[in-house]
Design an enzyme around this catalytic site. Structure first.
Site, short mmCIF file in Angstrom:
data_model
loop_
_atom_site.label_atom_id
_atom_site.label_comp_id
_atom_site.label_asym_id
_atom_site.label_seq_id
_atom_site.Cartn_x
_atom_site.Cartn_y
_atom_site.Cartn_z
N ASP A 1 -16.32 -16.03 29.00
CA ASP A 1 -17.67 -15.54 28.61
C ASP A 1 -18.46 -16.52 29.11
OD1 ASP A 1 -19.27 -13.59 27.22
OD2 ASP A 1 -19.29 -14.57 25.44
N GLY B 1 -25.43 -9.75 12.68
CA GLY B 1 -24.67 -8.89 11.72
C GLY B 1 -23.87 -9.48 11.02
N TYR B 2 -23.12 -10.59 11.30
CA TYR B 2 -22.31 -11.06 10.57
C TYR B 2 -22.73 -12.38 9.75
CZ TYR B 2 -18.57 -8.33 12.36
OH TYR B 2 -17.82 -7.13 12.82
N GLY B 3 -24.01 -12.80 9.99
CA GLY B 3 -24.41 -14.29 9.30
C GLY B 3 -25.60 -14.65 10.01
N LYS B 4 -25.71 -16.09 10.01
CA LYS B 4 -26.98 -16.78 10.15
C LYS B 4 -26.46 -18.06 10.93
CE LYS B 4 -30.13 -14.83 6.92
NZ LYS B 4 -31.15 -15.10 5.91
N LYS C 1 -23.29 -22.62 11.08
CA LYS C 1 -22.85 -21.30 11.26
C LYS C 1 -22.46 -20.56 10.26
CE LYS C 1 -20.51 -18.54 14.69
NZ LYS C 1 -19.64 -18.46 15.99
N LEU D 1 -32.16 -20.84 13.17
CA LEU D 1 -31.96 -20.79 14.41
C LEU D 1 -31.61 -19.58 15.26
CD1 LEU D 1 -30.02 -24.16 15.07
CD2 LEU D 1 -32.44 -23.76 15.33
N GLY D 2 -31.10 -18.60 14.26
CA GLY D 2 -30.76 -17.15 14.95
C GLY D 2 -29.91 -16.44 13.65
N LYS D 3 -29.87 -15.31 14.21
CA LYS D 3 -28.86 -14.37 12.96
C LYS D 3 -28.46 -13.08 13.64
CE LYS D 3 -33.09 -12.11 10.95
NZ LYS D 3 -33.75 -11.97 9.70
#
Length: 525
Positions: A218, A101-104, A123, A97-99
């Site tokens: 945010d 710098g720290y993971g996917k 996550k 679904l996305g990625k």
């Protein structure tokens, strides 16, 4: 999935972070930290006086929910007595679904034990990357704890949290409707009745967070997801501030520039009123096609937020214009929602006069957009840049020191809804009822975050009861958390029901237009 200003990072990394990272889908911001590139105090304040005085008065008192919750004693042997022990192997990877710098973030299917066959979003965060920075560790802690603490129809559900030697895993409900960001990008602007629906649901989520002493900080289209029916779900709680009650203020510089309240930019202290400014900025974005104040760069954007006059298009109704003016007041103390009534003040505005709040909370009001989904695994509302990739969770071969692993004690979590089914299966005996306690803020504006190994995760195991050398063996833990009665909605968190073929085509609710957003805020569809 990107739109006018999609930040680099998974579901938008806030603008104050400038890390080179891939886009990720709105419910799970992976890039937890980025350099504070907001310019000096002199830069923020030069160029003249503000149009309105920056009066950051205290917040009026409001009641905190301290409901008593029933607790069950959970241990390694009781939870994992027979069918399963929660670990990566319990989930089949379906799509990326996305990625960042720290993971996917993956779409996954549970293949063992309770919830077998159900679809979730997983996550994955790399411990080695997180522990390098105290702020990143604090952001991760805040997100996990808030997701456990808060249960609301318009806030994403955390189902499981667990860890291996080198990674942290958050299993969240899969929100197949994608980001509100995507709908705004497709439509250009929303009609007022469409915007009213989304803003009303968002206001209820913000009000619930504020009752828990949490400032969201945010709010932006990328962090607002839609479920399979088209209802709102707030996501990405890494920038939330906990334990802000009764006039308390915080000074942390965080958020996304275009939606950031003036008092945050001025670093003069802020409270929950910043969320109502952000709601106003989001409303302006929905109705005009761009945030209210944008510039060629960060410095110019900040200058406009602090000093420029609010320009309202003539086609807006009087109610919309009035609400925007009251939400986008630079004087935080006079901003709508800043008083003791909080969300109630906003919801009482004539712009929301047609909203039945009880039915809205029960999700009985039909959303203006209902995603066309072919199955519960449908990923059509997510960026194909990621969904067409082969899902692979890289081998967990990293090793942290004993002291570093102390930070992650108590990360493990199982949702009460899951524990209830386990309880029935294994005949757990209920223990005494105990009030929920709120943990302190994970950040401080002056000194770096300091960790207390035994209680860093708030509800986790203490150092005396867990072996820090074997984090993969931590027992499942949970604490009593609020249960929302949403049975009237007829909706479960996961899997997401398949839309019926006779439900009709999607009907546009807004006029498409050429985007007025700055280039860095746009999404190329």
């Amino acid at each position: 999935m990107r739109r006018r200003r999609r930040r680099d990072g998974f579901y938008p990394a806030p603008d104050f972070r400038d890390r080179e990272a891939e886009d990720m889908a709105g419910v799970f911001d992976i890039d937890l930290d980025q350099p504070e590139d907001a310019g000096s105090e002199d830069e923020l304040e030069e160029g003249g006086q503000l149009n309105e005085s920056m009066d950051h008065g205290g917040v009026g008192p409001y009641e905190l929910g301290m409901e008593h919750c029933e607790k069950f004693e959970i241990s390694e042997t009781s939870v994992n007595r027979g069918p399963e022990k929660i670990r990566p192997e319990c989930f089949e990877l379906l799509r990326v679904l996305g990625k960042g710098g720290y993971g996917k973030v993956f779409q996954v299917r549970k293949v063992t034990g309770a919830n077998t066959g159900k679809i979730f979003a997983m996550k994955v965060l790399k411990k080695a990357m997180i522990v390098r920075n105290a702020k990143d560790t604090a952001h991760t802690k805040a997100e996990r704890n808030i997701l456990e603490e808060v249960k609301h129809p318009f806030i994403v559900d955390l189902i499981y949290a667990f860890q291996t030697g080198g990674k942290l895993y958050l299993i969240l409900e899969y929100l197949s409707g994608g980001e509100l960001f995507m709908q705004l990008e497709r439509e250009g602007i929303f009609m007022e009745d469409t915007a009213c629906f989304y803003l009303a649901e968002i206001s209820m989520a913000l009000g619930h967070l504020h009752q828990k002493g949490i400032i969201y900080r945010d709010l932006k289209p990328e962090n607002i997801m839609l479920n399979h029916q088209g209802h709102v779900k707030l996501t990405d709680f890494g920038l939330c501030k906990e334990s802000i009650h009764d006039g308390t203020v915080t000074h942390t510089f965080c958020g996304t520039i275009e939606y950031m309240a003036p008092e945050i930019l001025m670093r003069s202290g802020h409270n929950r009123a910043v969320d109502w400014w952000s709601l106003g900025a989001l409303m302006y974005d929905m109705l005009t096609g761009a945030p209210p104040f944008t510039g060629e760069n960060r410095k110019k954007t900040i200058d406009k937020i602090l000093k420029c006059k609010l320009n309202l298009p003539p086609y807006l109704t009087q109610e919309a214009r009035d609400l925007l003016k009251k939400l986008l007041k630079r004087n935080a103390a006079s901003r709508l929602g800043a008083g003791p009534g909080d969300a109630g003040e906003v919801q009482a505005h004539p712009f929301f006069r047609h909203i039945n709040w009880e039915e809205l909370l029960a999700r009985k009001v039909e959303p203006p957009f209902k995603p066309l989904l072919q199955s519960e695994e449908d990923v059509s509302q997510f960026d194909s840049k990621f969904t067409r990739q082969t899902p692979v969770d890289s081998p967990d071969d990293s090793t942290l020191s004993e002291s570093a692993n102390q930070v992650f004690l108590g990360f493990t979590y199982v949702a009460p809804s899951v524990l209830e089914s386990v309880k029935e299966k294994f005949s757990f005996e209920p223990k005494i009822r105990s009030p929920r306690r709120f943990i302190g803020s994970p950040r401080t504006p002056v000194s770096p975050v300091k960790f207390s190994p035994g209680d860093f995760w708030g509800r986790g195991a203490s150092a005396s009861t867990a072996n820090p050398q074997t984090p993969v063996e931590y027992p499942m833990e949970t604490s009593g958390i609020e249960q929302m009665d949403v049975t009237t909605s007829g909706e479960a968190s996961a899997p997401l029901p398949i839309r019926q073929p006779n439900s009709g085509p999607y009907k546009k609710q807004a006029f498409p237009m050429i985007s007025k957003r700055p280039e860095h805020l746009r999404m190329n569809l």
